[in-house]
Design a protein around this motif. Structure first.
Motif, mmCIF file in Angstrom:
data_model
loop_
_atom_site.group_PDB
_atom_site.id
_atom_site.type_symbol
_atom_site.label_atom_id
_atom_site.label_comp_id
_atom_site.label_asym_id
_atom_site.label_seq_id
_atom_site.Cartn_x
_atom_site.Cartn_y
_atom_site.Cartn_z
ATOM 1 N N UNK A 1 0.865 -1.190 0.000
ATOM 2 C CA UNK A 1 0.000 0.000 0.000
ATOM 3 C C UNK A 1 0.894 1.230 0.000
ATOM 4 N N UNK A 2 1.325 1.672 -1.166
ATOM 5 C CA UNK A 2 2.246 2.805 -1.232
ATOM 6 C C UNK A 2 1.600 4.098 -0.734
ATOM 7 N N UNK A 3 2.386 4.949 -0.120
ATOM 8 C CA UNK A 3 1.913 6.249 0.350
ATOM 9 C C UNK A 3 1.924 7.231 -0.815
ATOM 10 N N UNK A 4 0.737 7.829 -1.087
ATOM 11 C CA UNK A 4 0.549 8.685 -2.263
ATOM 12 C C UNK A 4 1.512 9.866 -2.285
ATOM 13 N N UNK A 5 1.677 10.509 -1.148
ATOM 14 C CA UNK A 5 2.494 11.723 -1.124
ATOM 15 C C UNK A 5 3.844 11.513 -0.461
ATOM 16 N N UNK A 6 4.333 10.253 -0.545
ATOM 17 C CA UNK A 6 5.669 9.976 -0.020
ATOM 18 C C UNK A 6 6.713 10.674 -0.886
ATOM 19 N N UNK A 7 7.885 10.918 -0.358
ATOM 20 C CA UNK A 7 8.930 11.572 -1.160
ATOM 21 C C UNK A 7 9.228 10.785 -2.432
ATOM 22 N N UNK A 8 9.738 11.474 -3.413
ATOM 23 C CA UNK A 8 10.042 10.853 -4.704
ATOM 24 C C UNK A 8 10.964 9.663 -4.525
ATOM 25 N N UNK A 9 10.674 8.554 -5.235
ATOM 26 C CA UNK A 9 11.494 7.365 -5.196
ATOM 27 C C UNK A 9 11.040 6.342 -4.189
ATOM 28 N N UNK A 10 10.261 6.731 -3.223
ATOM 29 C CA UNK A 10 9.777 5.793 -2.214
ATOM 30 C C UNK A 10 8.827 4.798 -2.864
ATOM 31 N N UNK A 11 9.102 3.510 -2.645
ATOM 32 C CA UNK A 11 8.214 2.483 -3.185
ATOM 33 C C UNK A 11 8.428 2.182 -4.641
ATOM 34 N N UNK A 12 9.514 2.708 -5.218
ATOM 35 C CA UNK A 12 9.716 2.502 -6.649
ATOM 36 C C UNK A 12 10.443 1.201 -6.970
ATOM 37 N N UNK A 13 11.070 0.560 -5.989
ATOM 38 C CA UNK A 13 11.813 -0.680 -6.247
ATOM 39 C C UNK A 13 10.866 -1.773 -6.729
#
Length: 875
Positions: free
Chosen positions: A593-605
């Motif tokens: 469940x990725x965070x929509x407004x997380x900093x750029x690159x978060x959850x991209x792996x």
């Protein structure tokens, strides 16, 4: 008798010649008359030529009823210059243009009107004198009156009705002015010789003009100045000021005249602002000298200046706090907040003036009528306006202009004559005057305070034609104009007017102007809509309902003022059963469940959606769940083997548009011809290379694959001899292929490995039971490797040991490599003697010198047949 007669005749002639000198107004009559003639008889008595004498000839003529024919017998015609037989002309003394017949001979002086009167009286209190000169010569407040207005002026002295001996003078008052009829009032002029009053005349009203003093009957011989005040004919002489005195009867006094004392507004040709007569010839002249109203451009004749609206008001006020001035100019000339308002929005603007007041203009009422027009009463989106104005509180309420509209402040009632700037803030009509910023003040009612307007203070997003980003009015013509000047949305291509930019419709910027990713309104919009190096672009409709048109009421779920949060109604891609966006797919990370407004690159792996973010390599991170962790995906990290349209061998994306596109972009296997896509090469489908990319025969995935398929020492072994070759690929692994296990299945279900043989001519059968041991990589109990007649059934070659086999391993002696089988097989070393075919090389050839054997006809070797003495047949 003759002498007597002649004497009498001379007397008569002399009397005729001097008759006209008796008139009181004989200004040109010489006081020292010529002496009486001495020639002949003395025909005139003493004093005949002395005006004061009782024997004066004028008195004699008057006493004889003005009979002068006897005078003319001696003195000739009255205007004769030769004097007839007497030689004495009347014109000698009566030098007026008409001679003795001139009016001034009997009355008047500087003109034909008294003083003097016929009795020689000169005081105005004498009825014969009275106000003659005031009317004919000295009146400064009205047009001079001609004698014919009150008297019949004779063409000749002897005309009937003139010098008829009946006194006083006739006053028929048949002139045009004295009988002027106006507004339904017809004069009936009459002069009273009893009390010397003039009544029923247009000149002095007495019932003879509209809104005048109907009882006014001035006394003819009153002292000078009496009755000269304006109020004597129209108005009230007891009033304080001249304009008040001059004001004709208004509604308060039973009349219809407007209740305005600024006479100059309507009668500027006659009076000035001080109500002083500026042109007496246009007062009491039989004509209502009224301003020639010519339409709205003439309105400022009475009020206004640069335009028709005050200041100046009708009372001459210029200060805004005066009700007659108030906010006229803000409305009429327009300002920084709105367009100019036409007069007809609040008043009836007459096309012509009915000075009776029947048109509601100049009707004598103290206040101007307010009859609101279509703008003030505009209905908007179900809100009905009923504008009213209170003359008590000076407030204008329930008007469209000031808040009576959808989501406006309908209770707003600005004070008309309040101080400048009062009520000018945006929030007075719509919004909240207590707001911190202009935009916050201007925000109409939304869900938070009982309205339906979107809770967005960026007015320019929807109303760019009216305001700018600072909420300042940029087009006053489009504000308070009866229309909702809202952005004309024509489809998704217009979305970036409110959010996004010229690049695309997705934030940044968001509706609050934010541009940083950590803002919820911005978040990962651009990552999705513009795409990245790892994924295709995501259409807005995948997360939101994209309207084809905008329903500004919010009924379509857009602009609905729902607390500032956009609705998320996920589309087909996000709901895809096999390839959801963030892990909700087969073998994916379902709890991701990725965070929509997380900093750029978060959850991209890669591992966030499928695989394991803790994996050592990119490929290991990207590997979806396999059997080891509850999944079914093959346990291969060479993603490109199946997903070559998406990634390459280094797990770098080659076509991002085919990733996260709702389609499982897997290699389109079309049968055994495609096996080399994953293992083998262009030569054939068998390794090398294996699935792990190995090419050495010592690698389990490589091993003796090519030895079997190249057919250099035996008939070519087909893949199906050891493996189940799928007709199609079931990527779930149900077909035993790509089922997630580390080792390939070795089924050996075909005929070759299981060929049953008989020993010589006996009935003894050798039955193989082919088996592959993945532990030691050995292949045992197969026809291929010794389980046949005269063979070595215990032979179990190692798959990855290239040197583990020679001719003797399968039949004969493995130590020496001698292929000679045991008895009762022949002891001849030369295999080709028995195992040969006509026209073909022998299966094997013996080199007696070297003591070695070599396969010379591979297709006849290990082919499941008894190949002896040119006969190929079953065992």
């Amino acid at each position: 008798m003759r002498t007597r007669m002649n004497h009498l005749s001379l007397i008569r002639l002399a009397a005729v010649a001097l008759t006209l000198a008796v008139l009181t107004g004989c200004a040109d009559l010489q006081e020292q008359l010529p002496p009486a003639t001495t020639a002949g008889a003395n025909v005139h008595p003493d004093g005949w030529n002395v005006p004061a004498a009782s024997t004066f000839h004028g008195k004699h003529i008057r006493a004889n009823g003005w009979e002068m024919t006897s005078c003319q017998q001696c003195h000739g015609a009255l205007n004769s210059t030769n004097g007839g037989t007497s030689g004495v002309s009347c014109a000698t003394c009566h030098s007026q243009p008409a001679g003795p017949n001139d009016c001034t001979t009997c009355h008047g002086g500087v003109n034909a009107a008294p003083p003097r009167d016929l009795d020689g009286t000169t005081t105005v209190t004498s009825p014969g004198v009275g106000a003659h000169q005031f009317h004919l010569a000295s009146m400064t407040t009205g047009k001079l009156v001609q004698c014919a207005e009150c008297h019949t002026v004779p063409a000749a002295t002897a005309d009937s009705g003139h010098i008829d001996a009946s006194l006083p003078a006739e006053v028929p008052m048949n002139g045009a002015i004295v009988r002027t009829a106006r507004s339904g009032v017809t004069p009936s002029p009459a002069y009273s010789f009893t009390n010397n009053t003039c009544g029923g005349t247009y000149c002095h009203c007495h019932g003879s003009f509209k809104n005048g003093n109907l009882t006014n009957a001035p006394t003819w011989n009153a002292p000078a100045g009496t009755g000269a005040a304006c109020g004597t004919c129209h108005g009230n002489t007891a009033a304080s000021t001249t304009p008040q005195k001059a004001l004709p009867k208004t509604a308060a006094g039973g009349g219809t005249h407007p209740n305005y004392t600024q006479c100059v507004w309507c009668h500027d040709q006659t009076v000035n602002a001080s109500a002083s007569i500026v042109d007496a010839s246009k007062h009491v002249d039989g004509t209502i000298q009224i301003y020639p109203y010519g339409g709205s451009f003439s309105c400022r004749h009475c009020h206004g200046s640069t335009n028709a609206s005050p200041p100046v008001d009708l009372a001459g006020n210029t200060d805004r706090t005066a009700p007659g001035v108030g906010a006229h100019q803000i409305h009429r000339a327009g300002g920084a907040l709105g367009k100019a308002v036409a007069c007809t929005e609040c008043h009836i603007s007459p096309s012509g003036l009915d000075y009776t007041g029947a048109d509601g203009h100049m009707d004598g009422a103290p206040n101007a009528e307010l009859v609101f027009g279509p703008l003030a009463g505009k209905d908007t989106l179900g809100v009905t306006s009923s504008p009213t104005y209170s003359f008590t509180t000076r407030k204008c309420s329930d008007s469209y202009c000031h808040g009576s509209f959808k989501n406006g402040n309908p209770t707003n009632a600005p004070v008309w004559n309040g101080a400048a700037g009062t009520g000018a803030e945006c929030g007075t009509c719509h919004g909240n005057t207590l707001g911190v910023t202009v935009a916050a003040k201007a925000l109409p009612k939304n869900l938070s305070n009982g309205g339906t307007h979107p809770n967005d203070t960026r007015c320019s997003l929807c109303h760019a034609e009216v305001v700018n980003a600072s909420a300042s009015i940029t087009s006053t013509a489009k504000h308070i104009n009866g229309q909702i000047e809202v952005f004309q949305y024509t489809g998704p291509q217009d979305c970036n007017v409110c959010h996004g930019s010229a690049t695309n419709a997705a934030p940044p910027n968001d509706l609050d102007g934010n541009s940083v990713r950590t803002s919820p309104g911005v978040g990962a919009h651009q990552v999705h809509v513009a795409g990245t190096s790892t994924a295709a672009t995501v259409a807005c409709a995948e997360c939101h309902t994209v309207p084809t048109t905008l329903d500004y009421s919010g009924a379509d779920g857009h602009l609905d003022a729902a607390g500032g949060s956009a609705e998320l109604l996920f589309g087909a891609l996000a709901r895809k059963t096999t390839s959801g966006c963030h892990g909700s797919f087969k073998n994916g990370n379902l709890t991701n469940a990725p965070t929509w407004n997380a900093p750029a690159g978060t959850g991209a792996a890669c591992g966030t959606c499928h695989g394991n973010t803790a994996g050592g390599t990119t490929a290991q991170k990207a590997l979806p769940k396999t059997a080891a962790n509850g999944g079914t995906h093959p346990n291969y990290t060479q993603c490109s083997m199946c997903h070559d349209q998406v990634v390459n061998a280094s797990t770098n994306f080659v076509d991002r548009t085919k990733h996260l596109d709702g389609i499982n972009q897997v290699y389109p296997y079309g049968g055994s011809a495609d096996c080399s896509h994953c293992h083998g090469s262009a030569a054939n489908a068998a390794p090398p290379k294996d699935i792990a990319g190995n090419s050495s025969t010592s690698a389990r995935g490589v091993g003796a694959h090519q030895v079997h398929l190249l057919a250099t020492t035996a008939k070519q072994v087909k893949c199906a001899e050891c493996h189940t070759v799928p007709a199609t690929l079931d990527y779930s692994g149900a077909d035993g292929h790509m089922e997630g296990t580390a080792l390939a299945e070795v089924a050996m279900n075909d005929t070759l490995a299981s060929v049953i043989t008989t020993v010589g001519s006996t009935t003894t059968q050798i039955i193989p039971n082919p088996t592959y041991n993945p532990a030691d990589q050995s292949c045992s109990n197969t026809y291929c490797h010794g389980t046949f007649d005269y063979g070595n059934p215990s032979n179990a070659p190692t798959w990855t040991n290239a040197a583990s086999g020679n001719c003797g391993t399968c039949h004969g002696n493995p130590a020496t490599g001698n292929p000679l089988p045991p008895p009762p097989h022949s002891t001849n070393q030369n295999c080709g003697i028995c195992h040969t075919f006509s026209g073909e090389p022998p299966i094997a050839t013996y080199n007696s010198v070297a003591g070695t054997w070599s396969i010379t006809n591979a297709k006849r070797h290990i082919n499941g047949k008894r190949n002896t003495f040119t006969t190929e047949g079953p065992y």
